[in-house]
Design a protein around this motif. Sequence first.
Motif, short mmCIF file in Angstrom:
data_model
loop_
_atom_site.label_atom_id
_atom_site.label_comp_id
_atom_site.label_asym_id
_atom_site.label_seq_id
_atom_site.Cartn_x
_atom_site.Cartn_y
_atom_site.Cartn_z
N CYS A 38 0.68 -1.25 0.13
CA CYS A 38 0.11 0.08 0.01
C CYS A 38 1.01 1.31 -0.27
O CYS A 38 0.27 2.32 -0.14
CB CYS A 38 -0.93 -0.08 1.20
N THR A 39 2.10 1.18 0.23
CA THR A 39 3.03 2.25 0.63
C THR A 39 3.23 3.46 -0.55
O THR A 39 2.98 4.59 -0.17
CB THR A 39 4.32 1.63 0.99
N PRO A 40 3.16 3.04 -1.83
CA PRO A 40 3.34 4.08 -2.73
C PRO A 40 2.10 4.84 -2.70
O PRO A 40 2.42 6.42 -2.66
CB PRO A 40 3.53 3.37 -3.86
N GLY A 41 0.83 4.30 -2.72
CA GLY A 41 0.01 5.22 -2.61
C GLY A 41 -0.33 6.09 -1.46
O GLY A 41 -0.85 7.22 -1.31
N MET A 42 -0.19 5.30 -0.40
CA MET A 42 -0.02 6.23 1.01
C MET A 42 0.67 7.32 0.89
O MET A 42 0.41 8.39 1.39
CB MET A 42 0.37 5.12 2.22
N MET A 43 1.93 7.13 0.57
CA MET A 43 2.93 8.02 0.44
C MET A 43 2.57 9.31 -0.37
O MET A 43 2.83 10.48 0.10
CB MET A 43 4.34 7.67 0.28
N LEU A 44 2.11 8.96 -1.74
CA LEU A 44 1.63 9.92 -2.43
C LEU A 44 0.47 10.86 -1.96
O LEU A 44 0.44 12.25 -1.95
CB LEU A 44 1.39 9.48 -3.85
N THR A 45 -0.36 10.20 -1.34
CA THR A 45 -1.56 10.94 -0.77
C THR A 45 -1.03 11.79 0.45
O THR A 45 -1.44 12.85 0.51
CB THR A 45 -2.63 9.83 -0.10
N ALA A 46 -0.20 11.27 1.32
CA ALA A 46 0.33 12.04 2.54
C ALA A 46 1.16 13.48 1.73
O ALA A 46 0.87 14.38 2.20
CB ALA A 46 1.33 10.96 3.14
N ARG A 47 1.98 13.22 0.62
CA ARG A 47 2.45 14.26 0.05
C ARG A 47 1.46 15.23 -0.48
O ARG A 47 1.66 16.45 -0.09
CB ARG A 47 3.33 13.67 -1.06
N ALA A 48 0.58 15.05 -1.01
CA ALA A 48 -0.58 15.66 -1.47
C ALA A 48 -1.21 16.42 -0.33
O ALA A 48 -1.39 17.96 -0.31
CB ALA A 48 -1.52 15.17 -2.24
N LEU A 49 -1.34 15.64 0.76
CA LEU A 49 -2.08 16.37 1.97
C LEU A 49 -1.29 17.50 2.56
O LEU A 49 -1.62 18.58 2.82
CB LEU A 49 -2.38 15.35 3.15
N LEU A 50 -0.16 17.08 2.83
CA LEU A 50 0.96 18.04 3.33
C LEU A 50 1.14 19.27 2.56
O LEU A 50 1.52 20.27 2.99
CB LEU A 50 2.15 17.41 3.59
N ASP A 51 1.27 19.16 1.32
CA ASP A 51 1.34 20.23 0.26
C ASP A 51 0.22 21.24 0.38
O ASP A 51 0.53 22.46 0.40
CB ASP A 51 1.34 19.84 -1.25
N VAL A 52 -1.07 20.82 0.94
CA VAL A 52 -1.98 22.03 1.29
C VAL A 52 -2.22 22.15 2.63
O VAL A 52 -3.00 23.23 2.99
CB VAL A 52 -3.52 21.46 0.57
N ASN A 53 -1.88 21.34 3.20
CA ASN A 53 -2.11 21.30 4.94
C ASN A 53 -1.15 20.68 5.55
O ASN A 53 -0.94 19.57 6.02
CB ASN A 53 -3.39 20.34 5.20
N PRO A 54 0.14 21.66 5.62
CA PRO A 54 1.41 21.14 6.41
C PRO A 54 1.46 20.63 7.60
O PRO A 54 2.07 19.94 8.23
CB PRO A 54 2.54 22.58 6.37
N HIS A 55 0.15 21.03 8.44
CA HIS A 55 0.24 20.62 10.01
C HIS A 55 -1.16 19.98 10.10
O HIS A 55 -1.80 20.44 10.96
CB HIS A 55 0.37 21.84 10.84
N PRO A 56 -1.46 18.74 9.68
CA PRO A 56 -2.65 18.04 9.83
C PRO A 56 -2.87 17.41 11.15
O PRO A 56 -1.60 17.15 11.74
CB PRO A 56 -2.55 16.96 8.71
#
Lengths: 201, 235
Positions: free
Chosen positions: A101-119
């Motif tokens: 699952c890791t590649p997908g998880m990491m890409l979603t995490a990257r996209a999240l942090l790009d718009v919300n750096p402190h979730p």
Amino acid sequence: MQITMTVNGTDVTNEVEPRVLLVHYIRDVLRLTGTHWGCDTSNCGTCVVLLDGQPVKSCTVLAAMADGHAITTVEGLATGGTLDPVQQGFMEEHGLQCGFCTPGMMLTARALLDVNPHPDDAEIRRAISGQICRCTGYATIVRSVRWAADHPAGMTEADAAGGDPSALDDSAGTTTDPGGAAAEAAHAIPAAQTEPEEVTA
Amino acid sequence: MQIPAPFEYARADTVDDAIALLARHGPEARIIAGGHSLLPMMKLRLARPEWLIDINDLFELDFVLRDGDRLRIGALTRHTTLLESTEIAALFPIVADAERVIADPVVRNRGTIGGSLCQADPAEDLATVCDVLGAEAIVRGPSGERMLTMTEFHRGAYETAVAADEVLCEVRIPIRSRSGSAYEKVERRVGDWAVAAAGAALSFAEDGTIVEASVGLTAVGLDGTVGAVTEPAPR
Ligand SMILES: Cc1cc2nc3c(=O)[nH]c(=O)nc-3n(C[C@H](O)[C@H](O)[C@H](O)COP(=O)(O)OP(=O)(O)OC[C@H]3O[C@@H](n4cnc5c(N)ncnc54)[C@H](O)[C@@H]3O)c2cc1C
Ligand code: FES
Ligand code: FES
């Protein structure tokens, strides 16, 4: 039909059948096999890539629909051999076991942090809620993403000194290199046009 | 491995272009928006269109805009946009209630309101939301534009009044002062389709009496239509 898109910063052009799904184009034509392919039914999220910076399930997007757009796969996360803080977080906090699952998880995490750096944890859980991990129970994935949020510039020397000194040292032989220089070389996009794969139904 | 049957693909530049492409390629041509209902059906060969007309470049269909006493939502507006819009959440809490439980954030990045309504799956949540809010659908075809109420729009499971050469362009929702709305869904897993769901909207007169009330149900197969609305309300 001919399609052209930017994949991890490189322009690629190929002849494909309109029915080729983006996940198969990425894996079989571009040979970027870091993007995984699981349920085939838009449920598991292992096929997630970024389309113009947004996570999408590439088993449910036509390669033709990505024509003219920018795609980021897990191979594009590291820059110049330096892992993205998200990748470092997954190493530091044991965010993966089998890694499916890791590649997908990491890409979603990257996209999240790009718009919300402190979730907060709830926001991280919500962001990855369309993706399934059969191994970790999610707790370490959430911790990994939080690590990346807390280390926007990645691992510093102080972290390295304070933490496990071998964590970033490949020569210790204890870590894999999921998106680093070795992986990058192995997954380099062929410069020449690749012949489209025959699609069998 | 699930792969769609062969088809031809074209991208529309404008709504008129999409309509012309649909007309040129005949009844086996289909619009593709987010593709998150159509592609799964094509992968299972439950749908075998000969042509796909991709409308994802039609920014003219991607908008949320307040226009007098109507909120106008373009057909290509993604679920994510609907969920994140503070204006929509303030005017119609039912939309955010429903969007929070439609699929998952990644699917919501692609799926559109137009695709949801045109798919007309009996478990589709936005159909009930639009029913309950008394929305109107603006549909355009070779002979011009027409406005449909949701009752006219829905024709039953997987069927709508949108003809093969027409495009759903926007949804208009009447804005009512002193109103409230909500949506509640029963699902087996997070992000799953509804086992059943219900939406309701109320609007009040200045003295607090109810002037309008509507209730809609999802996935319960009432009359073979998507939802049921009762109105007007008891005074
Ligand atoms: C894993 C998963 C879970 C889901 N869970 C839910 C859920 O819980 N609740 C829910 O409501 N939905 C759910 N959905 C469906 C999701 O909301 C879809 O995005 C939506 O149904 C279709 O939108 P789309 O833009 O992807 O449409 P598409 O798949 O592109 O199109 C669907 C149909 O509408 C037609 N169409 C699309 N746009 C237009 C237009 N403008 N004019 C004319 N025809 C048009 C197409 O020709 C096609 O027949 C889920 C989907 C997936 C993959
Ligand atoms: S393979 Fe795409 S969501 Fe599972
Ligand atoms: S690490 Fe095995 S599926 Fe997530």
